[in-house]
Write a protein that holds these residues in place. Structure first.
Motif, PDB file in Angstrom:
ATOM      1  N   PHE A 175       0.823  -1.206   0.000  1.00  0.00           N
ATOM      2  CA  PHE A 175       0.000   0.000   0.000  1.00  0.00           C
ATOM      3  C   PHE A 175       0.862   1.263   0.000  1.00  0.00           C
ATOM      4  CE2 PHE A 175      -1.779   3.308   2.854  1.00  0.00           C
ATOM      5  CZ  PHE A 175      -2.707   3.838   1.962  1.00  0.00           C
ATOM      6  N   LEU A 176       1.827   1.311   0.919  1.00  0.00           N
ATOM      7  CA  LEU A 176       2.666   2.510   1.024  1.00  0.00           C
ATOM      8  C   LEU A 176       3.520   2.710  -0.231  1.00  0.00           C
ATOM      9  CD1 LEU A 176       3.826   2.283   4.754  1.00  0.00           C
ATOM     10  CD2 LEU A 176       2.133   3.838   3.761  1.00  0.00           C
ATOM     11  N   LEU A 177       3.982   1.607  -0.829  1.00  0.00           N
ATOM     12  CA  LEU A 177       4.765   1.723  -2.063  1.00  0.00           C
ATOM     13  C   LEU A 177       3.905   2.284  -3.186  1.00  0.00           C
ATOM     14  CD1 LEU A 177       7.165   1.230  -3.917  1.00  0.00           C
ATOM     15  CD2 LEU A 177       6.466  -1.173  -4.103  1.00  0.00           C
ATOM     16  N   GLY A 178       2.708   1.723  -3.390  1.00  0.00           N
ATOM     17  CA  GLY A 178       1.830   2.228  -4.438  1.00  0.00           C
ATOM     18  C   GLY A 178       1.452   3.674  -4.218  1.00  0.00           C
ATOM     19  N   ARG A 179       1.175   4.020  -2.961  1.00  0.00           N
ATOM     20  CA  ARG A 179       0.806   5.398  -2.637  1.00  0.00           C
ATOM     21  C   ARG A 179       1.941   6.365  -2.946  1.00  0.00           C
ATOM     22  NH1 ARG A 179       1.277   8.782   1.834  1.00  0.00           N
ATOM     23  NH2 ARG A 179      -0.510  10.192   2.171  1.00  0.00           N
ATOM     24  N   SER A 180       3.174   6.015  -2.532  1.00  0.00           N
ATOM     25  CA  SER A 180       4.313   6.904  -2.762  1.00  0.00           C
ATOM     26  C   SER A 180       4.637   7.019  -4.248  1.00  0.00           C
ATOM     27  CB  SER A 180       5.539   6.396  -1.998  1.00  0.00           C
ATOM     28  OG  SER A 180       5.363   6.555  -0.607  1.00  0.00           O
ATOM     29  N   LEU A 181       4.475   5.932  -4.994  1.00  0.00           N
ATOM     30  CA  LEU A 181       4.715   6.001  -6.436  1.00  0.00           C
ATOM     31  C   LEU A 181       3.732   6.951  -7.109  1.00  0.00           C
ATOM     32  CD1 LEU A 181       5.457   2.253  -7.240  1.00  0.00           C
ATOM     33  CD2 LEU A 181       7.048   4.160  -7.546  1.00  0.00           C
ATOM     34  N   ILE A 182       2.476   6.856  -6.729  1.00  0.00           N
ATOM     35  CA  ILE A 182       1.477   7.744  -7.332  1.00  0.00           C
ATOM     36  C   ILE A 182       1.731   9.190  -6.950  1.00  0.00           C
ATOM     37  CG2 ILE A 182      -0.969   8.376  -7.254  1.00  0.00           C
ATOM     38  CD1 ILE A 182      -1.593   5.376  -7.162  1.00  0.00           C
ATOM     39  N   LEU A 183       1.950   9.429  -5.653  1.00  0.00           N
ATOM     40  CA  LEU A 183       2.200  10.801  -5.198  1.00  0.00           C
ATOM     41  C   LEU A 183       3.577  11.306  -5.631  1.00  0.00           C
ATOM     42  CD1 LEU A 183       0.687  10.589  -1.596  1.00  0.00           C
ATOM     43  CD2 LEU A 183      -0.371  11.473  -3.685  1.00  0.00           C
ATOM     44  N   GLY A 184       4.469  10.399  -5.998  1.00  0.00           N
ATOM     45  CA  GLY A 184       5.785  10.772  -6.509  1.00  0.00           C
ATOM     46  C   GLY A 184       5.824  10.885  -8.011  1.00  0.00           C
ATOM     47  N   ASN A 185       4.646  10.955  -8.643  1.00  0.00           N
ATOM     48  CA  ASN A 185       4.534  11.153 -10.091  1.00  0.00           C
ATOM     49  C   ASN A 185       5.024   9.949 -10.878  1.00  0.00           C
ATOM     50  OD1 ASN A 185       3.680  12.662 -12.304  1.00  0.00           O
ATOM     51  ND2 ASN A 185       5.757  13.408 -12.718  1.00  0.00           N
ATOM     52  N   GLN A 186       4.787   8.772 -10.348  1.00  0.00           N
ATOM     53  CA  GLN A 186       5.025   7.535 -11.086  1.00  0.00           C
ATOM     54  C   GLN A 186       3.711   6.759 -11.106  1.00  0.00           C
ATOM     55  OE1 GLN A 186       8.168   6.772 -12.477  1.00  0.00           O
ATOM     56  NE2 GLN A 186       8.515   8.884 -11.876  1.00  0.00           N
ATOM     57  N   PRO A 187       2.671   7.345 -11.736  1.00  0.00           N
ATOM     58  CA  PRO A 187       1.327   6.754 -11.625  1.00  0.00           C
ATOM     59  C   PRO A 187       1.219   5.368 -12.248  1.00  0.00           C
ATOM     60  CG  PRO A 187       1.356   8.526 -13.254  1.00  0.00           C
ATOM     61  CD  PRO A 187       2.665   8.573 -12.549  1.00  0.00           C
ATOM     62  N   ARG A 188       1.893   5.115 -13.360  1.00  0.00           N
ATOM     63  CA  ARG A 188       1.772   3.796 -13.987  1.00  0.00           C
ATOM     64  C   ARG A 188       2.219   2.692 -13.031  1.00  0.00           C
ATOM     65  NH1 ARG A 188       0.462   3.849 -19.265  1.00  0.00           N
ATOM     66  NH2 ARG A 188       0.980   5.674 -20.550  1.00  0.00           N
ATOM     67  N   GLU A 189       3.416   2.876 -12.444  1.00  0.00           N
ATOM     68  CA  GLU A 189       3.940   1.871 -11.521  1.00  0.00           C
ATOM     69  C   GLU A 189       3.067   1.762 -10.278  1.00  0.00           C
ATOM     70  OE1 GLU A 189       5.541   4.256 -12.920  1.00  0.00           O
ATOM     71  OE2 GLU A 189       7.191   3.441 -14.100  1.00  0.00           O
ATOM     72  N   GLY A 190       2.602   2.930  -9.786  1.00  0.00           N
ATOM     73  CA  GLY A 190       1.755   2.927  -8.598  1.00  0.00           C
ATOM     74  C   GLY A 190       0.440   2.212  -8.833  1.00  0.00           C
ATOM     75  N   ILE A 191      -0.131   2.371 -10.015  1.00  0.00           N
ATOM     76  CA  ILE A 191      -1.397   1.703 -10.336  1.00  0.00           C
ATOM     77  C   ILE A 191      -1.216   0.191 -10.304  1.00  0.00           C
ATOM     78  CG2 ILE A 191      -3.014   1.274 -12.221  1.00  0.00           C
ATOM     79  CD1 ILE A 191      -2.704   4.256 -12.963  1.00  0.00           C
ATOM     80  N   LYS A 192      -0.103  -0.296 -10.868  1.00  0.00           N
ATOM     81  CA  LYS A 192       0.145  -1.743 -10.863  1.00  0.00           C
ATOM     82  C   LYS A 192       0.209  -2.289  -9.444  1.00  0.00           C
ATOM     83  CE  LYS A 192       2.757  -1.693 -15.206  1.00  0.00           C
ATOM     84  NZ  LYS A 192       4.095  -1.906 -15.813  1.00  0.00           N
ATOM     85  N   VAL A 193       0.900  -1.548  -8.557  1.00  0.00           N
ATOM     86  CA  VAL A 193       1.070  -2.022  -7.177  1.00  0.00           C
ATOM     87  C   VAL A 193      -0.262  -1.995  -6.432  1.00  0.00           C
ATOM     88  CG1 VAL A 193       2.216  -1.568  -4.976  1.00  0.00           C
ATOM     89  CG2 VAL A 193       3.495  -1.324  -7.121  1.00  0.00           C
ATOM     90  N   LEU A 194      -0.992  -0.879  -6.550  1.00  0.00           N
ATOM     91  CA  LEU A 194      -2.242  -0.769  -5.788  1.00  0.00           C
ATOM     92  C   LEU A 194      -3.329  -1.677  -6.346  1.00  0.00           C
ATOM     93  CD1 LEU A 194      -2.546   3.026  -4.906  1.00  0.00           C
ATOM     94  CD2 LEU A 194      -1.749   1.133  -3.498  1.00  0.00           C
ATOM     95  N   ASN A 195      -3.300  -1.977  -7.636  1.00  0.00           N
ATOM     96  CA  ASN A 195      -4.283  -2.917  -8.187  1.00  0.00           C
ATOM     97  C   ASN A 195      -4.138  -4.301  -7.556  1.00  0.00           C
ATOM     98  OD1 ASN A 195      -5.801  -1.306  -9.884  1.00  0.00           O
ATOM     99  ND2 ASN A 195      -4.411  -1.576 -11.627  1.00  0.00           N
TER     100      ASN A 195
END
Length: 827
Positions: A175-195
C-alpha cells in the motif's frame, strides 16, 4: 543492658574507625613509597635512554607498542559493548512507527548501524525509513518537493520489497509503495502495485480507490474508464463520509466531462447541490463542462457564445468564492482564457494567460497558460513572444520525472511542443525551430533532440535549394550554398544518431539519411564513407540506390575506376530496379572520362531501346541527350544532329534543350569542315560544286541554330543570369560571324563580330572579335577601316586591368596580343 550494648557498639565503631585510619595511613605510605620507586625508575630509564640514540629509539618504539596495545584493547571492549546492545531495536522502531512517532522510529533505525543484526532486518529498516520519508513529504509546502520526497520514499519501499519484510508488514508495504509512487509522479507503476494491494485485507480501500481514480487521470494517456470504475467503487463504500461523497461526485463529474458525457456530469454536480463549502469547486467544474460543451458546437455560432458566456460566469463565481486565491482561482483564470480563445478573442486570451503566468509563477496552471500563450502568439505571427513563452515553459519543467499536471499531462506537453516545432518548420521558420530545440532537454532525451535537429536542417536545406532558381544569380548562389550547408549539418546529425542507435533497428535508416543528406550537400567524401558503412550493414533495403549514390560520389571525387565498379555492380545485381537506368547514365560519364566511348554508347542504347523505359521518363530523356552529345564528340555529326533534334522536339522545356541546340549548331558547323576540305582538294568542277553546296548547307544550318539560340537567350533575358549563359551568348555571336565569314557574307559577319566588341568590352575575348572585324574589312577591301579596328583593339588592350588573365578566354597572353596587334597594324 541496653547502655552496655550501646557502649560496646560505639567502641566497635571507634575501633573500626581507628583501624580504617591506620589502613589509610598505611595506604598513603605505600602509595608514596610506590610513587617514589616509579619516579626513580622512570628517571633512571630516561637517563639510560639519553646515553645513546639507539637506546632512545628503542625506548620510543617500546612506548608506541604499549600505547597501541592499550588502544586495541579499548576498541575491542567497545565492540563487545555495542554487540551486546538491545536486539529488539527494529521491533521498537516499528512500534514507534505504528504509534506515529516517526522521529523516534528514525532514531532507533539509526542505532542499528554498525551493530550485528539479522539480514532479514535490512528490509524492515528500509521500510521504516520509507515510511518516515513519506510522512515528511506531507509537511513540504512545495508540490515539487512533496513529489521528490514521495519518490525517495518509494525507492526505500522498493528496496525493502526486494530484501523482504515480515509477513504481517507485506500488505502495508504494498500500500505505502503504491501510494508513494502515485504521489511521486510515477502513476503507472503505482497503479500496478495498488491494483494488487487492493485485494489484501486490512488496507484502507477508500484511500486506495481514491488514489487509483486520481492516478488513472494523471497518466500520460489517461485511462478514464478505469478512473470511473474506481470512482464508482468509492461511491459504493457504505462507510464513506458525506464530505468524501461530495468530493467523489465532483471527481466523477470531471471524469464524465472528459469522456464527453456532459449531461451526466452536470447531474453529478447537481447531487452535490449548493453546499457552500463545495460551491466554489462545483462552479469551477461546471465552467469546465460548459467549455467542453462549447467546443462541440459550431464555431462562431450564437449557441456557442451563450454557452461560453455561462462558462465565464461560473468560473468567475468560482474565483470569487475562492477567498484564498488558491488552486480554484488559478484553474478558473485558465479556463476563462480558454473561453476567450474559443471566442477568437486572441488578444484577450493572451492577456489572460499572461496574467496567470505573472501571478502564479511555476504552478501547473501557469505552465499550461504560458504554453497556450505561446501557441496563440505563434498562430498570430508573434514569433518572438512565442519563442520566449516556449522557453519559459521548458525552463519551468526542469525534471520530467517529478512533473505532474492534470491540465497538461506530460505526453500532451511533449505533443504540443513537437507540434510547435513542426509548425515552425512547415512555415519555413527554421531558425526559430532550431532555437526551440535547444531548450528541449531534459523534457526530450538526446536522441529525440538530435533526430529533430537533423530533420530541421534537412528541410531547411531542401527548401533553400528549391527556392534558389527563383532568384537572381547572386541570391541563388547564396541560397544554394546555405542549402548545402544545412544538408551537411543534417548529415552530421543523422550520423551521430546512427552511432547512438547502433544496436537498434533504426541504425541503418539513420545511416541512409546521413548518406543522402551528405550527398545532397555535396559532401561526397563523407557520403562515400557512410554509404560503404550502410552497404556493409544493410542486406536489402535501398541497396541499389546506395550503390548508385556511391558511384556518383566516387565520380565526383575523381575516383573514376571505383565509381565504375560501384555502378556496374548496381547494374548487374539489380537489373530490375528503377535506379539502374540512372546508373547507366552515370556509368556513361565514367566511361567517357576513361575514353571508353563504345561501352558508353552501348549503355545509352540499352536505356533507349529497352522495353521497360519509355520516352516519358527522365532517364530516357537524359539518355537521348547524352547519346547526341556523345555522337557529336565522336565526330559523327549527322547522327548527333538527328538524335539531338529528336530530343529538342520531344522535350522543348528541358534544361538540357538550350545546350542541345548549341551542340546541333556546332555539329552543323563542324560537319562543314569535311566538304570544305574537299572543295579545296577537288579535281573537277562538279566535285567542287557538290562539296561547296554541302558545305554551305551545313553552314546555313549552323547559322540558323546560332541565331535561334542567341534570340532565345536575349528575348528570355537569360544573358546576364549565369556565366554559362553569358559565354553561350558570346559564342553564338562569334560562331555566327565565323559561319557568315565562311559563307563569304563579310558585312553580316562584321556586324555579328561587332556585337561581341560592343557587349564584352571589358573582357579579353573582345580582342579576337576586333581581329575578325579587321579581317572582314580587308575582305570588303577596306584596309583603312581594318587598321582603325586594330588601333581600337590596341586601346582596349591598354585599358584592360594589369591582373586580367588572358589565358582563360584567349590563346595569347598580354605580350603576345601586343605583338600580334602591332604586326597587324602594319598590314
Amino acid at each position: 543492658m541496653a547502655e552496655n550494648q550501646d557502649a560496646t557498639e560505639q567502641d566497635d565503631a571507634e575501633q573500626s574507625v581507628d583501624e580504617q585510619d591506620v589502613s589509610e595511613d598505611n595506604l598513603d605510605e605505600s602509595t608514596a613509597t610506590f610513587g617514589a620507586r616509579m619516579h626513580s625508575r622512570l628517571t633512571a630509564l630516561i637517563e639510560w635512554a639519553r646515553s645513546s640514540r639507539l637506546r632512545m629509539a628503542l625506548t620510543g618504539l617500546a612506548g608506541l607498542l604499549i600505547f597501541g596495545s592499550i588502544f586495541a584493547l579499548w576498541s575491542y571492549l567497545a565492540h563487545i559493548a555495542i554487540n551486546m546492545g538491545d536486539p529488539a531495536v527494529l521491533e521498537k522502531a516499528l512500534a514507534a512507527l505504528d504509534d506515529g512517532k516517526y522521529e523516534a522510529a528514525k532514531t532507533l533505525i539509526g542505532r542499528m548501524q554498525g551493530r550485528k543484526h539479522s539480514p532479514d532486518d535490512f528490509g524492515g529498516a528500509l521500510f521504516v525509513l520509507g515510511a518516515v520519508k513519506a510522512h515528511h513529504a506531507e509537511g513540504e509546502w512545495s508540490a515539487e518537493r512533496r513529489r521528490a520526497f514521495h519518490l525517495a520514499a518509494a525507492r526505500y519501499f522498493q528496496m525493502a520489497s526486494t530484501l523482504g519484510v515480515s509477513s504481517e508488514r507485506e500488505s502495508q508495504l504494498s500500500f505505502l509503495l503504491g501510494r508513494s509512487l502515485i504521489l511521486g509522479n510515477q502513476p503507472r507503476e503505482g497503479i500496478k502495485v495498488l491494483n494488487q494491494a487492493i485485494h489484501h485485507e486490512g488496507l484502507p480501500t477508500t484511500e486506495i480507490h481514491t488514489l487509483l481514480a486520481e492516478a488513472n487521470l494523471e497518466i500520460p494517456d489517461p485511462d478514464l474508464a478505469a478512473a470511473l470504475r474506481h470512482n464508482e467503487a468509492l461511491l459504493r463504500d457504505p462507510e464513506l463520509t458525506v464530505s468524501q461523497q461530495y468530493n467523489a461526485r465532483i471527481v466523477r463529474a470531471e471524469i464524465l466531462g472528459r469522456l464527453g458525457r456532459i449531461e451526466e456530469a452536470f447531474k453529478q454536480l447537481s447531487e452535490v447541490g449548493g453546499q457552500h463549502e463545495y460551491l466554489a469547486r462545483v462552479k469551477n467544474v461546471s465552467g469546465q463542462l460548459a467549455v467542453a460543451e462549447a467546443e462541440r458546437l459550431p464555431a462562431n455560432s450564437t449557441q456557442r457564445k451563450t454557452v461560453l458566456d455561462r462558462a465565464i460566469s461560473d468560473l468567475r463565481e468560482s474565483q470569487r468564492l475562492d477567498t484564498l486565491s488558491g488552486a480554484l482561482t488559478r484553474q478558473s483564470m485558465y479556463w476563462i482564457g480558454k473561453c476567450y480563445e474559443l471566442q477568437n478573442d486572441f488578444p484577450a486570451a493572451i492577456n489572460q494567460y499572461d496574467q496567470i503566468g505573472k501571478l502564479f509563477g511555476d504552478s501547473s496552471e501557469s505552465v499550461v497558460a504560458t504554453l497556450s500563450k505561446a501557441d496563440l502568439a505563434r498562430f498570430t505571427g508573434n514569433r518572438e513572444l512565442a519563442l520566449t513563452s516556449y522557453r519559459q515553459v521548458l525552463e519551468t519543467v526542469r525534471d520530467p520525472v517529478t512533473y505532474a499536471n492534470r491540465l497538461l499531462p506530460l505526453s500532451e506537453l511533449r505533443k504540443r511542443l513537437t507540434s510547435a516545432h513542426a509548425s515552425f518548420v512547415e512555415s519555413k521558420q527554421f531558425s526559430e525551430a532550431l532555437t526551440l530545440l535547444e531548450q528541449f532537454p531534459p523534457l526530450f532525451n538526446q536522441i529525440e533532440v538530435i533526430e529533430l535537429r537533423g530533420k530541421t536542417h534537412e528541410q531547411w536545406g531542401i527548401s533553400n535549394l528549391k527556392e534558389a532558381p527563383q532568384h537572381q544569380q547572386w541570391r541563388a548562389n547564396s541560397l544554394t550554398k546555405q542549402g548545402r550547408f544545412h544538408l551537411r549539418a543534417a548529415g552530421r546529425a543523422y550520423e551521430t544518431l546512427a552511432q547512438m542507435r547502433f544496436a537498434t533497428r533504426h541504425f541503418t535508416d539513420d545511416l541512409w539519411h546521413a548518406a543522402d543528406d551528405y550527398f545532397q550537400g555535396q559532401s561526397y567524401t563523407h557520403a562515400v564513407r557512410i554509404l560503404e558503412d550502410y552497404l556493409q550493414h544493410e542486406a536489402e533495403k535501398h541497396n541499389a540506390a546506395a550503390l548508385l549514390k556511391l558511384g556518383q560520389s566516387l565520380l565526383a571525387n575523381n575516383k573514376t575506376e571505383k565509381a565504375i565498379e560501384a555502378l556496374e555492380e548496381c547494374i548487374e545485381l539489380y537489373p530490375r530496379d528503377a535506379v539502374v537506368y540512372q546508373a547507366r547514365i552515370d556509368c556513361v560519364r565514367a566511361y567517357r572520362e576513361l575514353n571508353e566511348e563504345e561501352k558508353a554508347e552501348r549503355l545509352l542504347l540499352t536505356n533507349l531501346t529497352g522495353e521497360t523505359l519509355t520516352p516519358k521518363s527522365k532517364e530516357w530523356r537524359d539518355s537521348l541527350f547524352a547519346l547526341g552529345q556523345l555522337l557529336h564528340d565522336l565526330g559523327r555529326y549527322q547522327q548527333a544532329i538527328a538524335k539531338l533534334e529528336e530530343a529538342v522536339a520531344r522535350y522543348p522545356d528541358s534544361s538540357h534543350t538550350l545546350m542541345a541546340k548549341y551542340t546541333i549548331a556546332r555539329s552543323f558547323h563542324n560537319a562543314a569542315e569535311a566538304p570544305a576540305q574537299k572543295v579545296r582538294e577537288a579535281k573537277t568542277e562538279s566535285d567542287r560544286q557538290k562539296n561547296r553546296k554541302l558545305r554551305d548547307q551545313n553552314l546555313e544550318g549552323a547559322l540558323k541554330n546560332y541565331m535561334l539560340i542567341q534570340r532565345q537567350i536575349t528575348v528570355e533575358g537569360h544573358g546576364e543570369n549565369t556565366p554559362l549563359m553569358r559565354n553561350l551568348l558570346r559564342n553564338c555571336y562569334m560562331m555566327q560571324g565565323s559561319a557568315l565569314f565562311q559563307l563569304r557574307r563579310y558585312e553580316e559577319a562584321r556586324r555579328a563580330y561587332a556585337n561581341v566588341s560592343t557587349l564584352y568590352q571589358s573582357e579579353p575575348f573582345v580582342l579576337e572579335s576586333f581581329v575578325h572585324i579587321a579581317n572582314c574589312w580587308r575582305r570588303l577591301n577596306q584596309p583603312l577601316k581594318a587598321r582603325g579596328t586594330i588601333e581600337q583593339a590596341k586601346l582596349v588592350l591598354q585599358r584592360l586591368p594589369p591582373e586580367t588573365n588572358f589565358k582563360i578566354a584567349t590563346n595569347f597572353n598580354r605580350q603576345q596580343w601586343q605583338l600580334l596587334l602591332d604586326e597587324m597594324s602594319k598590314w
